[in-house]
Design a protein around this motif. Structure first.
Motif, PDB file in Angstrom:
ATOM      1  N   PHE A 248       0.527  -1.478  -0.594  1.00  0.00           N
ATOM      2  CA  PHE A 248       0.123   0.143   0.496  1.00  0.00           C
ATOM      3  C   PHE A 248       0.835   1.119  -0.203  1.00  0.00           C
ATOM      4  O   PHE A 248       2.080   1.332   0.516  1.00  0.00           O
ATOM      5  CB  PHE A 248      -1.085  -0.233   1.405  1.00  0.00           C
ATOM      6  CG  PHE A 248      -1.755  -0.815   1.445  1.00  0.00           C
ATOM      7  CD1 PHE A 248      -2.742  -1.578  -0.183  1.00  0.00           C
ATOM      8  CD2 PHE A 248      -1.644  -1.794   2.018  1.00  0.00           C
ATOM      9  CE1 PHE A 248      -3.543  -3.043   0.061  1.00  0.00           C
ATOM     10  CE2 PHE A 248      -2.809  -3.388   2.573  1.00  0.00           C
ATOM     11  CZ  PHE A 248      -3.431  -3.284   1.535  1.00  0.00           C
ATOM     12  N   CYS A 249       0.683   2.273  -0.516  1.00  0.00           N
ATOM     13  CA  CYS A 249       1.401   3.348  -0.938  1.00  0.00           C
ATOM     14  C   CYS A 249       0.046   4.347  -1.128  1.00  0.00           C
ATOM     15  O   CYS A 249      -1.047   4.625  -1.337  1.00  0.00           O
ATOM     16  CB  CYS A 249       2.383   3.089  -2.808  1.00  0.00           C
ATOM     17  SG  CYS A 249       2.891   2.408  -2.152  1.00  0.00           S
ATOM     18  N   PHE A 250       0.674   5.942  -0.555  1.00  0.00           N
ATOM     19  CA  PHE A 250       0.065   7.075  -1.016  1.00  0.00           C
ATOM     20  C   PHE A 250       0.130   7.720  -2.796  1.00  0.00           C
ATOM     21  O   PHE A 250       0.678   6.756  -3.730  1.00  0.00           O
ATOM     22  CB  PHE A 250       0.282   8.403  -0.708  1.00  0.00           C
ATOM     23  CG  PHE A 250       0.936   8.414   1.011  1.00  0.00           C
ATOM     24  CD1 PHE A 250      -0.241   9.124   1.720  1.00  0.00           C
ATOM     25  CD2 PHE A 250       2.171   7.786   1.582  1.00  0.00           C
ATOM     26  CE1 PHE A 250       0.046   8.977   2.728  1.00  0.00           C
ATOM     27  CE2 PHE A 250       1.804   7.966   2.989  1.00  0.00           C
ATOM     28  CZ  PHE A 250       0.683   7.985   4.054  1.00  0.00           C
ATOM     29  N   ALA A 251      -0.888   8.595  -3.033  1.00  0.00           N
ATOM     30  CA  ALA A 251      -1.248   8.967  -4.693  1.00  0.00           C
ATOM     31  C   ALA A 251      -1.327  10.434  -4.062  1.00  0.00           C
ATOM     32  O   ALA A 251      -1.432  10.214  -3.057  1.00  0.00           O
ATOM     33  CB  ALA A 251      -2.410   7.914  -5.046  1.00  0.00           C
ATOM     34  N   PRO A 252      -0.974  11.176  -5.300  1.00  0.00           N
ATOM     35  CA  PRO A 252      -1.582  12.984  -5.093  1.00  0.00           C
ATOM     36  C   PRO A 252      -2.835  12.797  -4.475  1.00  0.00           C
ATOM     37  O   PRO A 252      -3.557  14.109  -4.025  1.00  0.00           O
ATOM     38  CB  PRO A 252      -1.136  13.498  -6.228  1.00  0.00           C
ATOM     39  CG  PRO A 252      -0.391  12.221  -6.780  1.00  0.00           C
ATOM     40  CD  PRO A 252      -0.291  11.180  -6.254  1.00  0.00           C
ATOM     41  N   ILE A 253      -4.141  11.915  -5.025  1.00  0.00           N
ATOM     42  CA  ILE A 253      -5.118  11.957  -4.095  1.00  0.00           C
ATOM     43  C   ILE A 253      -5.779  11.205  -4.101  1.00  0.00           C
ATOM     44  O   ILE A 253      -5.361   9.395  -4.404  1.00  0.00           O
ATOM     45  CB  ILE A 253      -6.259  12.713  -5.662  1.00  0.00           C
ATOM     46  CG1 ILE A 253      -5.818  13.877  -6.534  1.00  0.00           C
ATOM     47  CG2 ILE A 253      -7.915  12.922  -5.057  1.00  0.00           C
ATOM     48  CD1 ILE A 253      -6.391  14.601  -7.483  1.00  0.00           C
ATOM     49  N   HIS A 254      -6.384  10.754  -3.191  1.00  0.00           N
ATOM     50  CA  HIS A 254      -6.878   9.834  -2.527  1.00  0.00           C
ATOM     51  C   HIS A 254      -8.063   9.783  -2.249  1.00  0.00           C
ATOM     52  O   HIS A 254      -9.562  11.003  -2.129  1.00  0.00           O
ATOM     53  CB  HIS A 254      -6.769   9.143  -1.234  1.00  0.00           C
ATOM     54  CG  HIS A 254      -5.141   8.646  -0.968  1.00  0.00           C
ATOM     55  ND1 HIS A 254      -5.145   7.354  -0.927  1.00  0.00           N
ATOM     56  CD2 HIS A 254      -3.724   9.443  -1.110  1.00  0.00           C
ATOM     57  CE1 HIS A 254      -4.036   7.162  -1.147  1.00  0.00           C
ATOM     58  NE2 HIS A 254      -2.966   8.209  -0.914  1.00  0.00           N
ATOM     59  N   ALA A 255      -8.991   8.754  -2.278  1.00  0.00           N
ATOM     60  CA  ALA A 255     -10.539   8.258  -2.119  1.00  0.00           C
ATOM     61  C   ALA A 255     -11.353   7.726  -0.603  1.00  0.00           C
ATOM     62  O   ALA A 255     -10.606   6.944  -0.960  1.00  0.00           O
ATOM     63  CB  ALA A 255     -11.055   8.023  -3.781  1.00  0.00           C
ATOM     64  N   ASP A 256     -11.801   8.471  -0.331  1.00  0.00           N
ATOM     65  CA  ASP A 256     -11.826   7.299   0.996  1.00  0.00           C
ATOM     66  C   ASP A 256     -13.980   6.749   0.534  1.00  0.00           C
ATOM     67  O   ASP A 256     -14.062   7.787   0.709  1.00  0.00           O
ATOM     68  CB  ASP A 256     -12.480   8.881   2.441  1.00  0.00           C
ATOM     69  CG  ASP A 256     -13.065   7.559   3.725  1.00  0.00           C
ATOM     70  OD1 ASP A 256     -13.288   7.192   3.397  1.00  0.00           O
ATOM     71  OD2 ASP A 256     -12.236   8.097   4.519  1.00  0.00           O
ATOM     72  N   THR A 257     -13.763   5.538   0.473  1.00  0.00           N
ATOM     73  CA  THR A 257     -14.347   4.691   0.006  1.00  0.00           C
ATOM     74  C   THR A 257     -15.589   4.309   0.426  1.00  0.00           C
ATOM     75  O   THR A 257     -16.884   4.513  -0.114  1.00  0.00           O
ATOM     76  CB  THR A 257     -14.168   3.492  -0.926  1.00  0.00           C
ATOM     77  OG1 THR A 257     -13.746   2.838   0.040  1.00  0.00           O
ATOM     78  CG2 THR A 257     -13.261   4.119  -1.762  1.00  0.00           C
ATOM     79  N   THR A 258     -15.555   4.999   1.778  1.00  0.00           N
ATOM     80  CA  THR A 258     -16.674   4.985   3.325  1.00  0.00           C
ATOM     81  C   THR A 258     -17.178   6.422   2.545  1.00  0.00           C
ATOM     82  O   THR A 258     -18.152   6.633   3.049  1.00  0.00           O
ATOM     83  CB  THR A 258     -15.807   3.861   4.060  1.00  0.00           C
ATOM     84  OG1 THR A 258     -15.515   5.825   4.944  1.00  0.00           O
ATOM     85  CG2 THR A 258     -14.873   3.808   4.265  1.00  0.00           C
TER      86      THR A 258
END
Length: 485
Positions: free
Chosen positions: A390-400
């Motif tokens: 698991f890594c970082f991206a410039p944008i994440h989505a909180d799917t919850t």
């Protein structure tokens, strides 16, 4: 009479050349009368790609030692800019599919719109699976040496729709290249897609043909493929999809199989990128492949990553410069980088963004033509990733919650990608203090773009100097600025 006519032709040619030279000189970049628009992103503030000032130039013939300066010389130009972007992986596409329609559009605009976002113009994708997918997969059935079952049907669910939407949002143009992480298991020495292994000699031709089938299948979908890399991270035995190619093995596969097969299949104009791994061993790989004329003729250039710091050292930017100076006719492209070891507590860790700024400025100043981030989007766990990497991206989505989370990395990348456009020329730029980093590009529309990064904990007042013209600018601690003029 003939002698007089010849003399007149020669004089006429000299006159036309002189006019062209004079015209070219008259069209050189001038800072006098220009307005400098300043955009700033800074730690511990709300400034995020925010327009913070409009300034004008005045005369400064000789700075003194106490004046901090960024010197830009438009008369000295270097490589042409290809683009900046990120990778559309299966993971990114799977997370994107879970967003609401409003958030999908926000996300697309954030990356691919020049006006509403940061104007990505470069894209990488995977040839079948990488670790950033919910599971391993290929485009053929196991054991299909002749590739009769080849199909990209898997990609039609998530990856292809996202790629098409991204290209559309970007105005219909995108430089897209693709990379494999591993051949199918039956083609490898260890008989699995994971944990390294090598490509078996009896499958060299089948694997070379596989690339051409991928390119043709994607282009049949209306997605132009600009190029391919031969193998992602060819010296790494990973817990995920991986395959080892020594420098000699990659050289020989390129010159004896892949290059010839691409040409034979009518794909000779597609670009082929070698190495696609860290900066540490890139010089040795360049010497082996670019030093062989038969292999080198098929190679557009070399791709590289930033993970050489796994060994505990600093980024090896000088190796990029060494390859560029040794093989100036070959292109350099940053093909992957991300912040490793995801931890949601570090979404807004400023050092993550600074890592991008540091790398981008140094890589461009060392001759790099394009810069590609890794996953454009990941979920609230830093995935999906089928081996837990698991890594970082410039944008994440909180799917919850359905919300998008913008990290500092997004804004640092944007200070380059939003303002520097394809075909811009890098311009000579130097700083007078080590606390600052800077690079400049001249866009085709005549606008100069200078990016300045402050690595220190203190505000810095500096002069942007273009010839004998200068303007004074303040940059906040741990900040990055883009100056457009």
């Amino acid at each position: 009479m003939k002698k007089i006519t010849t003399t007149l032709v020669v004089l006429s040619s000299i006159f036309v050349f002189a006019q062209q030279k004079s015209k070219s000189k008259n069209q050189s970049f001038q800072s006098i009368g220009k307005t400098v628009t300043v955009y700033t992103t800074a730690e511990s503030t709300n400034l995020r790609l925010t327009k913070t000032n409009n300034l004008t130039f005045s005369e400064l013939i000789q700075p003194i030692e106490t004046q901090i300066c960024v010197f830009v010389n438009p008369e000295k130009t270097f490589q042409s800019f290809l683009g900046i972007g990120g990778a559309v992986t299966d993971a990114s596409a799977e997370v994107f599919a879970k967003l609401s329609s409003d958030k999908k559009q926000e996300f697309l605009n954030a990356y691919y719109s020049k006006d509403k976002g940061i104007g990505y113009s470069l894209m990488r994708t995977t040839i079948h699976s990488s670790d950033f997918a919910s599971a391993s997969y290929t485009y053929v059935k196991e054991g299909d040496t002749e590739l009769k079952t080849f199909s990209i049907e898997h990609d039609r669910e998530f990856k292809i729709p996202l790629i098409k939407k991204a290209i559309e949002t970007a105005g219909g143009k995108m430089t897209l290249y693709a990379s494999p992480w591993s051949p199918p298991a039956f083609m490898k020495s260890n008989k699995v897609m994971l944990k390294g292994g090598t490509l078996l000699p009896e499958y060299f031709q089948s694997w070379a043909t596989y690339y051409t089938k991928f390119v043709k299948a994607y282009e049949k979908e209306g997605i132009p493929i600009w190029g391919i890399s031969i193998q992602n991270e060819p010296m790494a035995v990973q817990t995920w999809e991986s395959c080892v190619f020594t420098a000699e093995a990659e050289r020989d596969f390129l010159k004896n199989f892949l290059g010839q097969t691409m040409k034979k299949e009518g794909l000779g104009a597609k670009k082929i990128i070698v190495w696609d791994h860290n900066r540490d061993l890139m010089v040795q790989r360049a010497n082996t492949i670019f030093g062989d004329p038969e292999a080198a003729k098929y190679a557009w250039g070399m791709g590289f990553h930033w993970y050489e710091t796994w060994a505990g050292g600093s980024p090896m930017f000088d190796n990029v410069a060494r390859v560029h100076e040794a093989y100036p006719d070959k292109n350099l492209m940053f093909t992957e980088g991300c912040v490793e070891k995801f931890d949601a507590k570090n979404y807004q860790l400023w050092a993550n963004g600074e890592r991008y700024g540091n790398s981008m400025i140094n890589d461009f100043n060392n001759g790099t033509v394009g810069w590609t981030d890794w996953n454009i989007l990941l979920d609230e766990k830093g995935g999906p990733n089928h081996v837990g990497n698991f890594c970082f991206a410039p944008i994440h989505a909180d799917t919850t919650t359905g919300e998008l989370i913008y990290t500092p990395s997004y804004y640092y990348i944007g200070h380059f990608s939003k303002f520097i456009r394809p075909e811009a020329k890098r311009v000579s730029t130097a700083v007078s203090r080590s606390s600052l980093l800077s690079t400049s590009f001249l866009n085709k529309d005549g606008k100069m773009v200078t990016v300045v990064m402050n690595q220190s904990e203190a505000s810095v007042i500096y002069n942007l100097c273009v010839g004998t013209q200068a303007t004074q600018i303040t940059i906040l601690p741990n900040a990055i600025q883009t100056l457009v003029y």
